[in-house]
Design a protein around this motif. Structure first.
Motif, PDB file in Angstrom:
ATOM      1  N   GLU A 137       0.823  -1.224   0.000  1.00 58.22           N
ATOM      2  CA  GLU A 137       0.000   0.000   0.000  1.00 58.22           C
ATOM      3  C   GLU A 137       0.848   1.261   0.000  1.00 58.22           C
ATOM      4  O   GLU A 137       0.397   2.299  -0.446  1.00 58.22           O
ATOM      5  CB  GLU A 137      -0.928  -0.006   1.223  1.00 58.22           C
ATOM      6  N   ALA A 138       2.049   1.164   0.551  1.00 57.52           N
ATOM      7  CA  ALA A 138       2.937   2.344   0.551  1.00 57.52           C
ATOM      8  C   ALA A 138       4.380   1.862   0.562  1.00 57.52           C
ATOM      9  O   ALA A 138       4.680   0.769   1.065  1.00 57.52           O
ATOM     10  CB  ALA A 138       2.660   3.212   1.779  1.00 57.52           C
ATOM     11  N   GLU A 147      10.909   0.985   3.457  1.00 63.87           N
ATOM     12  CA  GLU A 147       9.814   0.597   4.343  1.00 63.87           C
ATOM     13  C   GLU A 147       8.575   0.367   3.494  1.00 63.87           C
ATOM     14  O   GLU A 147       8.144   1.248   2.744  1.00 63.87           O
ATOM     15  CB  GLU A 147       9.555   1.684   5.379  1.00 63.87           C
ATOM     16  N   THR A 149       4.583  -0.773   3.390  1.00 64.92           N
ATOM     17  CA  THR A 149       3.354  -1.003   4.156  1.00 64.92           C
ATOM     18  C   THR A 149       2.478  -1.940   3.339  1.00 64.92           C
ATOM     19  O   THR A 149       2.179  -1.672   2.174  1.00 64.92           O
ATOM     20  CB  THR A 149       2.600   0.324   4.411  1.00 64.92           C
ATOM     21  N   SER A 151      -1.142  -4.394   3.051  1.00 64.02           N
ATOM     22  CA  SER A 151      -2.544  -4.298   3.469  1.00 64.02           C
ATOM     23  C   SER A 151      -2.663  -4.779   4.919  1.00 64.02           C
ATOM     24  O   SER A 151      -1.917  -5.663   5.341  1.00 64.02           O
ATOM     25  CB  SER A 151      -3.412  -5.151   2.541  1.00 64.02           C
ATOM     26  N   GLY A 152      -3.579  -4.194   5.655  1.00 57.60           N
ATOM     27  CA  GLY A 152      -3.699  -4.521   7.080  1.00 57.60           C
ATOM     28  C   GLY A 152      -2.722  -3.702   7.911  1.00 57.60           C
ATOM     29  O   GLY A 152      -2.457  -4.002   9.062  1.00 57.60           O
ATOM     30  N   SER A 153      -2.131  -2.672   7.288  1.00 58.57           N
ATOM     31  CA  SER A 153      -1.193  -1.746   7.959  1.00 58.57           C
ATOM     32  C   SER A 153       0.056  -2.424   8.503  1.00 58.57           C
ATOM     33  O   SER A 153       0.685  -1.928   9.423  1.00 58.57           O
ATOM     34  CB  SER A 153      -1.894  -0.989   9.098  1.00 58.57           C
ATOM     35  N   ARG A 154       0.403  -3.594   7.968  1.00 63.25           N
ATOM     36  CA  ARG A 154       1.629  -4.243   8.415  1.00 63.25           C
ATOM     37  C   ARG A 154       2.824  -3.544   7.761  1.00 63.25           C
ATOM     38  O   ARG A 154       2.871  -3.404   6.540  1.00 63.25           O
ATOM     39  CB  ARG A 154       1.583  -5.722   8.001  1.00 63.25           C
ATOM     40  N   ARG A 155       3.774  -3.133   8.588  1.00 64.51           N
ATOM     41  CA  ARG A 155       4.942  -2.420   8.040  1.00 64.51           C
ATOM     42  C   ARG A 155       6.173  -3.282   8.133  1.00 64.51           C
ATOM     43  O   ARG A 155       6.424  -3.903   9.169  1.00 64.51           O
ATOM     44  CB  ARG A 155       5.196  -1.162   8.850  1.00 64.51           C
TER      45      ARG A 155
END
Ligand SMILES: Cc1cc2nc3c(=O)[nH]c(=O)nc-3n(C[C@H](O)[C@H](O)[C@H](O)COP(=O)(O)OP(=O)(O)OC[C@H]3O[C@@H](n4cnc5c(N)ncnc54)[C@H](O)[C@@H]3O)c2cc1C
Length: 403
Positions: A137-138, A147, A149, A151-155
């Motif tokens: 996602e990022a 870094e 990111t 899905s599910g905000s896992r970094r």
């Protein structure tokens, strides 16, 4: 600096999974993320419509990765000969593995089997984390690493992020890497069909002005059809009932294997040419279709992608043993320099072929026929073509060199 993984690979298709297997015993920590894990494979199930003609070099890479025996015993069809002929003239080329001193020219393998076999050795390895379903996602890159990111905000912080998520790569888009691309305005219609005559472990390809039609031998005696057609024609062919489709294929193949008797369900894939301007940045690398996609007429996409994976693994492993940063731009540039020229040359050659064979003007047709026949008669040139397509020549990475 703390890293969650040394390498994060986004996309566990054939290319991303092969890279993960090549790195799994290196001491580096690896994360492999995909929107979906491969389904379990069982040789009794219906064959995947996505099959690949894989080269000798790809076989060697899969052997070196320790997965070839499982693939071969599961469901693989070797092909020993190949006939290529021109619908608009008399030209034809015949390749025979015996003439090249090889047992086989290549192998027809299902995508689902390759993925299944490549994921198997990654399971239960402490240094490998399989993350699915997950999509990027990022992505941000700084001087020390990347870094990502998911899905599910896992970094995940990594020394190196590898984009192996196919031609529509989200990772490439997040990095803002531009591509040069062109849609061919064509689709490849694929199906598995039964023919009157046996395929004789031969790959057949006829060039029609509308695009090539290939008949590839399958392990269960059927042939896998890859038929490239303009959008409107593809629509028409997809709308035919089974009898109509079989009749159209019999005609398109000049009944080389007799009549086409029955067909599986059909699928269609849009065809495009794509090449990323950059394969690498510091802490980022693109492999496989994320870096380049090409016309399937020579069946080279997976083969080039596996070579990318083998070269990138070699470059990373060398840097790691030398104590260098595996995300260093200079390290990754070696991979880019090694692979970009080869991939570009293949894209250009296939583009040229496609144009040459789509041209129905009489002088072009005559030259084309003469050219094909000349290649067929001039053995050294024919053998050089074949060895290149088989991945047996050029600057090969260690994994593709065989014993
Ligand atoms: C009709 C047709 C016939 C072909 N025949 C041949 C052939 O005979 N021989 C050959 O060598 N090549 C062939 N190709 C080319 C071949 O399909 C590709 O080159 C090959 O699949 C590329 O492998 P890849 O692992 O790079 O990408 P892909 O196979 O596209 O795999 C990408 C992976 O990334 C995952 N993914 C995608 N998006 C995301 C996301 N956002 N987040 C996380 N994961 C994601 C996908 O689930 C998938 O597992 C053919 C192509 C077509 C269209």
């Amino acid at each position: 600096m703390r890293y969650d993984s040394d390498v994060v690979i986004v996309g566990g298709g054939v290319v991303g999974a092969a890279l993960a297997v090549a790195l799994k015993d290196s001491g580096l920590t690896i994360a492999l993320a995909d929107t979906r894990a491969p389904a379990p494979f069982d040789a009794g199930m219906e064959m995947d419509l996505r099959v690949f003609a894989i080269s000798m070099a790809s076989r060697r890479i899969l052997e070196a990765l320790g997965v070839w025996d499982d693939i071969r015993t599961a469901r693989v069809s070797p092909y020993r000969e190949m006939y290529v002929w021109d619908a608009g003239g008399q030209g034809a080329v015949h390749f025979d593995s015996a003439e090249l001193g090889e047992l086989e020219l290549g192998y027809i393998v299902e995508n689902s089997l390759l993925r299944h076999a490549l994921w198997a050795p990654l399971r239960h390895v402490p240094r490998v984390t399989l993350i699915h379903p997950a999509a990027p996602e990022a992505l941000s890159i700084d001087a020390d690493g990347a870094e990502l990111t998911l899905s599910g905000s896992r970094r995940l912080r990594a020394r190196l992020v590898v984009a192996a998520d196919g031609a529509e790569s989200a990772t490439r888009a997040l990095a803002g890497i531009e591509v040069r691309s062109a849609a061919y305005g064509q689709r490849a219609v694929v199906a598995h069909v039964r023919t009157e005559q046996p395929h004789a472990h031969t790959a057949w390809q006829r060039f029609l002005p509308t695009g090539p039609v290939a008949f590839l031998p399958l392990a269960d005696g059927r042939v896998s059809v890859v038929w490239s057609l303009d959008e409107a024609q593809a629509e028409r062919v997809l709308a035919l009932d089974e009898a109509g489709f079989c009749a159209a294929l019999t005609e398109a193949s000049e009944a080389r294997l007799g009549k086409v008797l029955s067909s599986s369900a059909r699928a269609a894939f849009p065809l495009q040419r794509l090449h990323a301007w950059e394969y690498v940045r510091a802490h980022l690398a693109l492999v496989g279709d994320a870096a380049h996609a090409l016309h399937p007429l020579a069946g080279q996409g997976v083969n080039l992608g596996l070579l990318d994976a083998a070269v990138l693994a070699e470059v990373i492993l060398l840097a790691h043993t030398q104590g260098r940063d595996i995300g260093d731009f200079g390290v990754l540039r070696r991979y880019e320099r090694w692979r970009k020229g080869d991939n570009l040359a293949m894209i250009a050659a296939l583009d040229g072929f496609k144009r040459l064979f789509s041209n129905d003007a009489a002088p072009v047709r005559m030259l084309r026929s003469a050219g094909l026949s000349a290649v067929d008669r001039f053995t050294p040139l024919k053998h050089a073509f074949a060895r290149r397509a088989m991945g047996l020549s050029g600057d090969l990475p260690v994994l593709a060199r065989g014993n």
